[in-house]
Structures are given as C-alpha cells and as structure tokens.
Design an enzyme around this catalytic site. Structure first.
Site, short mmCIF file in Angstrom:
data_model
loop_
_atom_site.label_atom_id
_atom_site.label_comp_id
_atom_site.label_asym_id
_atom_site.label_seq_id
_atom_site.Cartn_x
_atom_site.Cartn_y
_atom_site.Cartn_z
CB CYS A 100 64.96 109.45 58.68
SG CYS A 100 63.62 109.89 57.59
CG HIS A 135 66.19 112.83 60.80
ND1 HIS A 135 66.62 112.93 59.50
CD2 HIS A 135 64.85 112.64 60.75
CE1 HIS A 135 65.57 112.80 58.70
NE2 HIS A 135 64.49 112.62 59.43
CG ASN A 165 63.04 114.46 56.44
OD1 ASN A 165 64.06 113.82 56.20
ND2 ASN A 165 62.07 113.99 57.19
O1 UT7 Z 1 61.80 111.98 58.95
C1 UT7 Z 1 60.97 111.07 59.60
C2 UT7 Z 1 60.29 111.66 60.70
N1 UT7 Z 1 59.34 112.64 60.26
C3 UT7 Z 1 58.89 113.45 61.16
O2 UT7 Z 1 59.35 113.37 62.26
C4 UT7 Z 1 57.80 114.42 60.80
C5 UT7 Z 1 56.90 114.55 61.98
N2 UT7 Z 1 55.76 115.41 61.82
C6 UT7 Z 1 55.82 116.75 61.60
O3 UT7 Z 1 56.86 117.30 61.38
C7 UT7 Z 1 54.55 117.54 61.73
O4 UT7 Z 1 53.53 116.69 62.24
C8 UT7 Z 1 54.06 118.19 60.43
C9 UT7 Z 1 54.97 119.33 60.04
C10 UT7 Z 1 54.02 117.17 59.31
C11 UT7 Z 1 52.66 118.79 60.62
O5 UT7 Z 1 52.66 119.70 61.68
P1 UT7 Z 1 51.53 119.62 62.81
O6 UT7 Z 1 51.79 120.73 63.73
O7 UT7 Z 1 51.55 118.22 63.37
O8 UT7 Z 1 50.23 119.93 61.99
P2 UT7 Z 1 48.91 119.06 61.84
O9 UT7 Z 1 49.20 117.85 60.99
O10 UT7 Z 1 48.33 118.83 63.18
O11 UT7 Z 1 48.01 120.05 61.02
C12 UT7 Z 1 47.51 121.25 61.59
C13 UT7 Z 1 46.63 121.94 60.57
C14 UT7 Z 1 45.57 121.04 59.96
O12 UT7 Z 1 44.39 121.80 59.77
P3 UT7 Z 1 43.17 121.67 60.79
O13 UT7 Z 1 42.78 120.25 60.79
O14 UT7 Z 1 43.71 122.16 62.11
O15 UT7 Z 1 42.16 122.58 60.18
C15 UT7 Z 1 46.15 120.68 58.63
O16 UT7 Z 1 45.16 120.38 57.68
O17 UT7 Z 1 47.42 122.41 59.48
C16 UT7 Z 1 46.88 121.94 58.25
N3 UT7 Z 1 47.97 121.70 57.32
C17 UT7 Z 1 48.48 122.64 56.52
N4 UT7 Z 1 48.20 123.95 56.37
C18 UT7 Z 1 48.93 124.65 55.47
C19 UT7 Z 1 48.64 120.54 57.10
N5 UT7 Z 1 49.59 120.73 56.18
C20 UT7 Z 1 49.51 122.03 55.81
C21 UT7 Z 1 50.25 122.82 54.89
N6 UT7 Z 1 49.92 124.12 54.77
N7 UT7 Z 1 51.27 122.31 54.16
#
Ligand code: UT7
Length: 328
Positions: free
Chosen positions: A113, A255, A285
C-alpha cells in the site's frame, strides 16, 4: 538542479459496485459493523476481462491528457502494484505497449500500500538528477483477485482501482514541486499482511490452492496499531525535517485503509477533519491506488489548488510506510 512536479493526474475504477449489503449475502457480516469499524460503504470490482494493466492504462491515459504530454514524451513507466497481471513481465511493460510509448523504460515496484509513495520518490529522484523529464507513475490494483471472499475479516476491506500521475521536470526556482520523502520498512512483520503462496517460497501446488494460500491474509488488529504509529511518525518526521508546521498543510492525503486509522493520525497531529482527504467510503482499500485516486479527487473537487501544500502518507504489507510532501 531541477525540481519535479505533478503535471497531470488520472484515475479509473471498474463499473461494478459491491456494497456492504451485497457482502451481507456472502459472509457473516453487516453494514453497521463494516461502517463503524472501517468507514467503508462500497468498493469497485474489476470485470472478468479486466486486469491490473487495463485499469492502469485507463488512469495513465487520462493523466497524460491532463498533463498535455504525448506518448513520445514519456521516458519511464513505474507501476506500483501487488496484483500484477503476471509474475513477469512487469505490468508497466503491458501499460507501455497499450499506450504506445516509443521510448519508455518500464518497471514495477512492490511496496504494497506504500507503493505509490515509493514510486513517486523514485520518479522524483530520476527527474531531479536530470536523467528523465517525464515519468508516468501509476498505482493500480485488482485486489479482488487475491481476496478470499469467504474470509469476513479481510473481504470487506478491499477493492479495485487505479490512479496515475505524470511527474515532470521543472526549474529549480519553481515554487511548485516535491519537497521531500520519508520512507521506511520492517520485514520482521512480513507475515502479518501477505499472500503466503504463489512465489518461490511456496510455489503454486494443489496443496497451496486447497489451503487457500494464494489469498491475502492479515492480522488486522496488529496491523492497525503499527499503521497508526508509523504513519503518524513518518508525517511528523518529514514535517520536522523540512521545518513545516502541521498548520501549513492544506490537505493530508492518507492511505485509505480504515477511517479509524486516518482519524487517529489526524488527531495525533492536531489536524481537523476538513484538512484530511477521505474517499474510502466509495472504494475501500485499493492498496497502491488509494493515494493517487484520493489526490486526483481532491484536485477535481477543488479541495486543493496550485500553491497548496499536500502531505501524503501510506502504510502497507512488508511492513512498509512512507510520506511525501508536495506543493501543487
Ligand atoms: O492497507 C494496509 C493496512 N491495512 C490496515 O491498516 C488494516 C488494519 N486493520 C483494520 O482495519 C481493522 O483491524 C479491521 C477493520 C480489519 C478489524 O477491526 P477490529 O476493530 O480490529 O476488529 P477485530 O479484528 O478485533 O474483530 C472484532 C470482532 C471479532 O469478534 P469477537 O472475537 O470480538 O467475537 C471478529 O470476529 O469482530 C468480528 N469480525 C466481524 N464481525 C462482523 C471480524 N470481521 C467481521 C466482519 N463482520 N466483517
């Protein structure tokens, strides 16, 4: 000595729109979760007969028109991409052929990215050294081809698109032009955001395909934290190096990975929302394409004009990061 300016820009996104509501029918997710956790509402998906070089060529053609340069004027094509048409030849070579550029060198660079910022810094160096006059710099991706559409933790994030800039020589006395770049990387984080198979380490086999190892994998949480820290630090360091107060920056073009990441960076630098470009709600993204697409739209919407100071900042797989300062 010379300076380098952006003489013209272009962008292209495929027609097909995939909304959060469409994704609700594909994986266990919902519009509310995607919107509050990322800010993304929809993304574009390339048609089956469209590849990265097609998107890149369309964006590049528009950039050349806006810049008023002819095919014979282009000395070099640099394509930043993690979704090249082939392992080789370079996508830049395919773009050169499609555009009929008679004298251009061609090369792809792979910094995920951050690729467009890296590519701009290289174009700037070629121009400032006097080696070249006009360089086509393109960020183009068809991330839909390496997205695992059964993995809800990644498939909601990514989209396809391309942005392009013609970077051209100007006199050193010109007040417009690139002011500087700050680039960084740390390969100890390689397996937090990657495609594990299909390269020389894990060549394609029935087993790698069965295990879905040709798709993007990401540890979102860990990536998020490093992204906020390194992007904020890259911006702070480049502003400090050039003795520029954050208040002088007309627009930050970050980004477009996640609205929460962008807001955290802006807050850390004390920069209000009105001075931060956001278009991820429309495209998600698109990796190396986010910055040229966002800068293109900022210019088209009149959010920035000639003479304004723009700060670009990116972060991606590798990990890589980078910032660039440009006076339009
Ligand atoms: O371009 C390169 C750089 N990329 C980035 O910088 C991306 C960086 N990361 C992110 O943007 C975020 O970490 C995400 C958007 C990918 C995820 O957000 P988060 O706030 O970090 O969520 P999480 O991974 O901690 O997940 C929280 C909860 C989990 O459930 P539990 O374990 O709390 O029960 C996940 O299983 O949300 C759940 N979850 C979803 N729920 C509904 C994960 N994906 C989804 C989904 N829909 N699509």
């Amino acid at each position: 000595m010379y300076k380098a300016i952006i003489k013209g820009m272009g962008m292209y996104v495929p027609e097909k729109v995939l909304t959060n509501h469409d994704l609700e029918k594909m994986v266990e997710t919902n519009d509310e979760w995607i919107t509050t956790r990322t800010g993304i509402k929809e993304r574009r998906i390339a048609a089956p007969n469209e590849s990265t070089s097609d998107l890149a060529t369309r964006a590049a053609r528009q950039a050349m028109e806006k810049a008023g340069v002819k095919p014979e004027d282009i000395d070099m094509v640099i394509v930043a991409t993690i979704t090249p048409d082939y392992i080789f030849p370079a996508t830049a070579a395919l773009v050169q052929n499609a555009l009929g550029l008679p004298h251009a060198g061609t090369v792809d660079i792979e910094a995920a990215c951050s690729g467009f910022i890296y590519a701009l810094s290289m174009a700037n160096a070629y121009v400032v050294s006097g080696m070249y006059k006009n360089i086509l710099v393109i960020g183009a991706e068809t991330l839909s081809r390496i997205t695992d559409w059964t993995d809800r933790t990644t498939c909601i994030l990514f989209g396809d698109g391309a942005g392009a800039a013609v970077v051209s020589r100007t006199e050193a006395t010109d007040t417009s032009g690139f002011i500087g770049f700050s680039l960084g990387g740390d390969g100890s984080y390689a397996d937090l955001l990657w495609v594990p198979a299909g390269g020389s380490k894990n060549p394609a086999s029935h087993e790698t395909v069965d295990n879905r190892l040709h798709y993007m994998k990401m540890n979102g949480n860990a990536t998020f934290k490093v992204a906020v820290r390194t992007m904020a630090e890259a911006l702070e360091s480049i502003l400090k190096e050039h003795h520029i107060d954050p208040g002088e920056v007309k627009l930050i073009v970050p980004h477009q990975a996640n609205l929460r990441i962008i807001s955290a960076i802006a807050e850390r630098l004390g920069i209000g929302e009105e001075r931060v470009m956001v278009n991820l709600q429309k495209y998600g993204n698109t990796s190396s394409a986010t910055i040229p697409m966002a800068l293109y739209e900022a210019i088209e919407e009149g959010r920035v004009k000639k003479g304004d100071l723009v700060a670009m900042v990116a972060f991606g797989g590798g990990f890589t990061w980078g910032a660039g300062l440009l006076r339009l």
